[in-house]
Scaffold this motif. Structure first.
Motif, PDB file in Angstrom:
ATOM      1  N   GLU A  44       0.831  -1.204   0.000  1.00 22.18           N
ATOM      2  CA  GLU A  44       0.000   0.000   0.000  1.00 22.18           C
ATOM      3  C   GLU A  44       0.868   1.257   0.000  1.00 22.18           C
ATOM      4  OE1 GLU A  44      -2.590  -0.409   3.364  1.00 22.18           O
ATOM      5  OE2 GLU A  44      -3.889  -1.845   2.351  1.00 22.18           O
ATOM      6  N   GLY A  45       1.918   1.258   0.807  1.00 20.80           N
ATOM      7  CA  GLY A  45       2.828   2.397   0.834  1.00 20.80           C
ATOM      8  C   GLY A  45       3.511   2.612  -0.497  1.00 20.80           C
ATOM      9  N   TYR A  46       3.897   1.534  -1.134  1.00 18.46           N
ATOM     10  CA  TYR A  46       4.529   1.624  -2.449  1.00 18.46           C
ATOM     11  C   TYR A  46       3.565   2.234  -3.464  1.00 18.46           C
ATOM     12  CZ  TYR A  46       6.352   0.266  -6.980  1.00 18.46           C
ATOM     13  OH  TYR A  46       6.779   0.281  -8.279  1.00 18.46           O
ATOM     14  N   HIS A  47       2.331   1.753  -3.464  1.00 15.68           N
ATOM     15  CA  HIS A  47       1.352   2.247  -4.432  1.00 15.68           C
ATOM     16  C   HIS A  47       1.005   3.719  -4.171  1.00 15.68           C
ATOM     17  CE1 HIS A  47       0.878  -1.539  -6.418  1.00 15.68           C
ATOM     18  NE2 HIS A  47       0.581  -2.154  -5.286  1.00 15.68           N
ATOM     19  N   GLU A  48       0.918   4.104  -2.899  1.00 20.91           N
ATOM     20  CA  GLU A  48       0.650   5.510  -2.580  1.00 20.91           C
ATOM     21  C   GLU A  48       1.789   6.398  -3.078  1.00 20.91           C
ATOM     22  OE1 GLU A  48      -0.147   5.980   1.576  1.00 20.91           O
ATOM     23  OE2 GLU A  48      -1.863   4.615   1.515  1.00 20.91           O
ATOM     24  N   ARG A  49       3.022   5.977  -2.812  1.00 24.32           N
ATOM     25  CA  ARG A  49       4.173   6.778  -3.239  1.00 24.32           C
ATOM     26  C   ARG A  49       4.270   6.812  -4.758  1.00 24.32           C
ATOM     27  NH1 ARG A  49       6.789  11.172  -2.809  1.00 24.32           N
ATOM     28  NH2 ARG A  49       9.001  10.999  -3.237  1.00 24.32           N
ATOM     29  N   ASP A  50       3.982   5.710  -5.408  1.00 17.23           N
ATOM     30  CA  ASP A  50       3.996   5.674  -6.862  1.00 17.23           C
ATOM     31  C   ASP A  50       2.978   6.660  -7.426  1.00 17.23           C
ATOM     32  OD1 ASP A  50       4.810   4.565  -9.427  1.00 17.23           O
ATOM     33  OD2 ASP A  50       2.854   3.541  -9.440  1.00 17.23           O
ATOM     34  N   GLU A  52       1.850   9.353  -5.935  1.00 19.60           N
ATOM     35  CA  GLU A  52       2.363  10.708  -5.672  1.00 19.60           C
ATOM     36  C   GLU A  52       3.391  11.115  -6.726  1.00 19.60           C
ATOM     37  OE1 GLU A  52       4.003  10.609  -1.752  1.00 19.60           O
ATOM     38  OE2 GLU A  52       2.046  10.470  -0.779  1.00 19.60           O
ATOM     39  N   LEU A  53       4.314  10.229  -7.012  1.00 15.42           N
ATOM     40  CA  LEU A  53       5.358  10.540  -7.990  1.00 15.42           C
ATOM     41  C   LEU A  53       4.781  10.722  -9.395  1.00 15.42           C
ATOM     42  CD1 LEU A  53       8.185   8.149  -6.784  1.00 15.42           C
ATOM     43  CD2 LEU A  53       8.095  10.633  -6.533  1.00 15.42           C
ATOM     44  N   ARG A  54       3.798   9.903  -9.742  1.00 13.85           N
ATOM     45  CA  ARG A  54       3.162  10.050 -11.050  1.00 13.85           C
ATOM     46  C   ARG A  54       2.416  11.378 -11.140  1.00 13.85           C
ATOM     47  NH1 ARG A  54       3.156   5.389 -14.192  1.00 13.85           N
ATOM     48  NH2 ARG A  54       3.808   3.541 -13.056  1.00 13.85           N
ATOM     49  N   GLU A  56       3.153  14.120  -9.497  1.00 13.36           N
ATOM     50  CA  GLU A  56       4.177  15.157  -9.613  1.00 13.36           C
ATOM     51  C   GLU A  56       4.735  15.214 -11.038  1.00 13.36           C
ATOM     52  OE1 GLU A  56       7.257  14.610  -6.722  1.00 13.36           O
ATOM     53  OE2 GLU A  56       5.875  14.803  -5.042  1.00 13.36           O
TER      54      GLU A  56
END
Length: 63
Positions: A44-50, A52-54, A56
């Motif tokens: 879940e953390g990975y998908h949230e950060r992904d 966010e980066l997308r 941005e």
């Protein structure tokens, strides 16, 4: 290397014997549930950060 292999084999035998008891099954079930919860939190953390980066990347591409 031999001692490592002996240790691994001994661990498997001990785990198998422990899993034969009710308390052993409960113990391994508890560990399995915790490991699955940990893995789910990591995913879940990975998908949230992904996401966010997308977001941005999309914002900077349109600017």
């Amino acid at each position: 290397m031999l001692w490592f292999a002996v240790g691994v084999a001994t661990g498997f035998v001990a785990a198998h014997q422990l899993n034969q008891t009710k308390q052993g099954r409960e113990f391994f079930s508890s560990i399995d549930a915790k490991a699955r919860a940990f893995g789910k939190a990591i995913a879940e953390g990975y998908h949230e950060r992904d996401a966010e980066l997308r977001a941005e990347g999309d914002a900077s591409a349109t600017s």
